[in-house]
Write a protein that holds these residues in place. Structure first.
Motif, PDB file in Angstrom:
ATOM      1  N   GLU A 291     111.272-115.995 -48.169  1.00  0.00           N
ATOM      2  CA  GLU A 291     110.484-116.085 -46.940  1.00  0.00           C
ATOM      3  C   GLU A 291     110.616-114.775 -46.176  1.00  0.00           C
ATOM      4  O   GLU A 291     111.653-114.494 -45.581  1.00  0.00           O
ATOM      5  CB  GLU A 291     110.975-117.262 -46.092  1.00  0.00           C
ATOM      6  CG  GLU A 291     110.023-117.619 -44.972  1.00  0.00           C
ATOM      7  CD  GLU A 291     110.481-118.858 -44.222  1.00  0.00           C
ATOM      8  OE1 GLU A 291     110.150-119.974 -44.652  1.00  0.00           O
ATOM      9  OE2 GLU A 291     111.206-118.695 -43.229  1.00  0.00           O
TER      10      GLU A 291
ATOM     11  N   ARG B 204     109.199-112.876 -43.188  1.00  0.00           N
ATOM     12  CA  ARG B 204     108.437-113.194 -41.971  1.00  0.00           C
ATOM     13  C   ARG B 204     107.650-114.491 -42.201  1.00  0.00           C
ATOM     14  O   ARG B 204     108.235-115.505 -42.529  1.00  0.00           O
ATOM     15  CB  ARG B 204     107.589-112.004 -41.553  1.00  0.00           C
ATOM     16  CG  ARG B 204     108.490-110.858 -41.022  1.00  0.00           C
ATOM     17  CD  ARG B 204     107.794-109.541 -40.870  1.00  0.00           C
ATOM     18  NE  ARG B 204     107.443-108.898 -42.116  1.00  0.00           N
ATOM     19  CZ  ARG B 204     108.285-108.206 -42.872  1.00  0.00           C
ATOM     20  NH1 ARG B 204     109.529-108.051 -42.504  1.00  0.00           N
ATOM     21  NH2 ARG B 204     107.897-107.634 -43.996  1.00  0.00           N
ATOM     22  N   ASP B 205     106.324-114.474 -42.125  1.00  0.00           N
ATOM     23  CA  ASP B 205     105.611-115.754 -42.244  1.00  0.00           C
ATOM     24  C   ASP B 205     105.106-116.023 -43.655  1.00  0.00           C
ATOM     25  O   ASP B 205     104.393-116.979 -43.893  1.00  0.00           O
ATOM     26  CB  ASP B 205     104.443-115.791 -41.239  1.00  0.00           C
ATOM     27  CG  ASP B 205     103.540-114.573 -41.378  1.00  0.00           C
ATOM     28  OD1 ASP B 205     103.950-113.606 -42.073  1.00  0.00           O
ATOM     29  OD2 ASP B 205     102.444-114.565 -40.813  1.00  0.00           O
ATOM     30  N   LYS B 206     105.517-115.189 -44.625  1.00  0.00           N
ATOM     31  CA  LYS B 206     104.971-115.328 -45.979  1.00  0.00           C
ATOM     32  C   LYS B 206     106.043-115.743 -46.986  1.00  0.00           C
ATOM     33  O   LYS B 206     107.210-115.394 -46.841  1.00  0.00           O
ATOM     34  CB  LYS B 206     104.367-113.989 -46.430  1.00  0.00           C
ATOM     35  CG  LYS B 206     103.013-113.704 -45.815  1.00  0.00           C
ATOM     36  CD  LYS B 206     102.436-112.383 -46.305  1.00  0.00           C
ATOM     37  CE  LYS B 206     103.029-111.194 -45.587  1.00  0.00           C
ATOM     38  NZ  LYS B 206     102.369-109.912 -45.882  1.00  0.00           N
TER      39      LYS B 206
END
Lengths: 364, 125
Positions: A346, A348-350
């Protein structure tokens, strides 16, 4: 903030300096990639004088070491060293260290992480029930790591001691670069080969003499000063653990892949617990990961499986300068840590795809 | 340290070259030196209207990762494709080939809040 005996040299070379474990240390001089390449292909000189050194002396010294370290120091004869760790009482690790056998059954040197000097000293002291003579010589001991394929060639020009035939994890003591009482060991934290050079700094000219002599003979062999930045990328390519990142007070040496230095042929701090842990099977394991998607794993990033279930955490990560790909180490739960398992980091947001790979990442 | 007079700066160590309502953005010489060897620049905010201070991407160096903040509100219109194969341009030519994005500025009034070269020099001195 403390200085090492070489702080002046680092600043004169224009190093990027930063505080590490209370010391003003060089992070890089010409750039991490450049220094990393020098160590892999030629030679690099690291100032690691911030490391801690303890001398343990007397008839009970070995017994104390045996009770508090996981590896078997009774196997060591004069001139041999071993990698070991201090397990703690709660299933984790106080620190990892090197044990040097100066004189079997009489005198040993423990080399510990700079960030843990006080903690380790207190730990060893608190177990010293038989009045072993202890000396913390950290502040008066300088340490240089001369690493790389040309390192031995360079060091040999500065001493009559036989370094060419010095076996891995053995050491000699004598005159080096015209300085007396220097300990030279075939050890290091880079996987590139070479030596580590310990010397007394009570004679304030010793450090400068050694530094200048090494560069004078080293520069024709491509020697460069190397900072803590590339020390980290080099050790990570080898899958070597860094205390505070991959191992700490909460991580089991077995889970960290340090079973090879955890010897159940003797008793040591919490050995029953670790033996039981081994018998039951490890719930998680420190493994190497390599990114498939573009991204770099970093300490603390969560690991997930294809279903999005959390399966662990990244402990170290970098772009590997030698392999030119993103690598890392992570604790992954049983069932998700086998070789070639597809896992996700993971970032950041990905969720970025990676896979479990064999250590070391880099093979010379 | 190289701090060109004709550019504007932010306290997050980005530079902005303003040409009408179009701005080109990169990181400063100070920033690239602090980051060290840059491995890649990850920008996924193209075409989106963003506010000043919004994260529009990240820059990954060997040792560290750093967010990129949009200096003024607007829309990113172009990403420097050259950085895909040569991210080291950010290190070697931070104000030239190492530029990161071009954007259209929503409110020219925001430009006044940016630092000039002298103010930025003082910040990193």
């Amino acid at each position: 903030m403390f200085n090492t005996p070489f702080t002046k040299q680092h600043i004169a070379l224009g190093a990027k300096m930063a505080e590490f474990a209370g010391y003003n240390m060089p992070i890089s001089y010409t750039g991490i990639n450049d220094e990393h390449a020098a160590v892999r292909t030629k030679a690099g000189l690291f100032d690691v004088s911030h490391m801690g050194e303890f001398i343990l002396k007397g008839e009970h010294a070995l017994d104390l070491i045996q009770r508090i370290t996981s590896n078997d120091a009774s196997k060591l004869v004069d001139g041999q060293a071993q990698y070991s760790c201090f397990p703690n009482a709660t299933g984790g690790i106080v620190d990892d260290l090197l044990v040097y056998c100066i004189a079997q059954n009489k005198t040993y040197m423990l080399v510990v992480n700079a960030s843990n000097i006080d903690k380790d000293w207190n730990w060893v002291s608190s177990h010293n029930t038989n009045n072993v003579e202890m000396h913390n010589i950290s502040e008066k001991t300088g340490l240089l790591a001369l690493q790389g394929p040309n390192a031995i060639k360079i060091a040999q020009q500065l001493t009559d001691m036989d370094l060419v035939n010095l076996k891995y994890y053995t050491f000699v003591k004598g005159k080096f670069a015209d300085v007396e009482n220097v300990l030279v060991s075939a050890t290091g934290y880079t996987g590139a080969g070479g030596v580590e050079i310990y010397f007394e700094t009570t004679d304030t000219s010793a450090a400068e003499k050694i530094w200048n002599a090494i560069f004078a003979v080293g520069e024709p062999h491509g020697l460069k000063p190397a900072g803590l930045g590339c020390r980290d990328t080099l050790r990570l390519e080898m899958g070597f653990c860094l205390f505070g990142n991959d191992i700490d007070d909460t991580t089991s040496p077995l889970e960290a892949g340090l079973g090879w230095i955890t010897k159940f042929t003797k008793e040591f701090t919490n050995s029953e617990h670790f033996a039981a842990q081994k018998a039951v099977g490890l719930q998680r394991k420190l493994v190497g990961i390599e990114m498939i998607d573009k991204g770099i794993p970093r300490h603390g990033y969560k690991m997930k499986n294809a279903e999005g279930v959390e399966i662990g955490v990244v402990t170290s990560g970098t772009q590997s300068p030698s392999l030119n790909k993103a690598i890392g180490m992570a604790y992954l739960v049983a069932g998700s840590n086998a070789l070639d398992t597809e896992v996700f980091v993971e970032v950041r947001d990905k969720l970025l795809k990676a896979k479990v790979v064999k250590l070391p990442f880099y093979q010379a | 340290m190289n701090i060109p007079q004709e550019l504007k700066y932010t306290k997050d160590h980005e530079w902005i070259r303003i040409d009408g309502d179009v701005a080109t953005i990169g990181v400063t010489d100070f920033a690239q030196h602090e980051l060290g060897d840059i491995v890649f620049v990850d920008i996924n905010a193209i075409g989106k209207e963003l506010n000043a201070g919004d994260v529009f991407g990240t820059v990954e160096a060997v040792k560290t990762v750093s967010d990129l903040f949009l200096p003024v509100a607007g829309t990113i219109t172009e990403i420097n494709a050259g950085l895909e194969s040569a991210p080291e341009k950010v290190n070697t030519d931070p104000y030239g080939d190492g530029w990161m994005v071009k954007m259209t500025i929503k409110d020219a009034g925001e430009i006044a809040s940016l630092l000039d070269a002298d103010a930025y020099s003082n910040l990193v001195a």
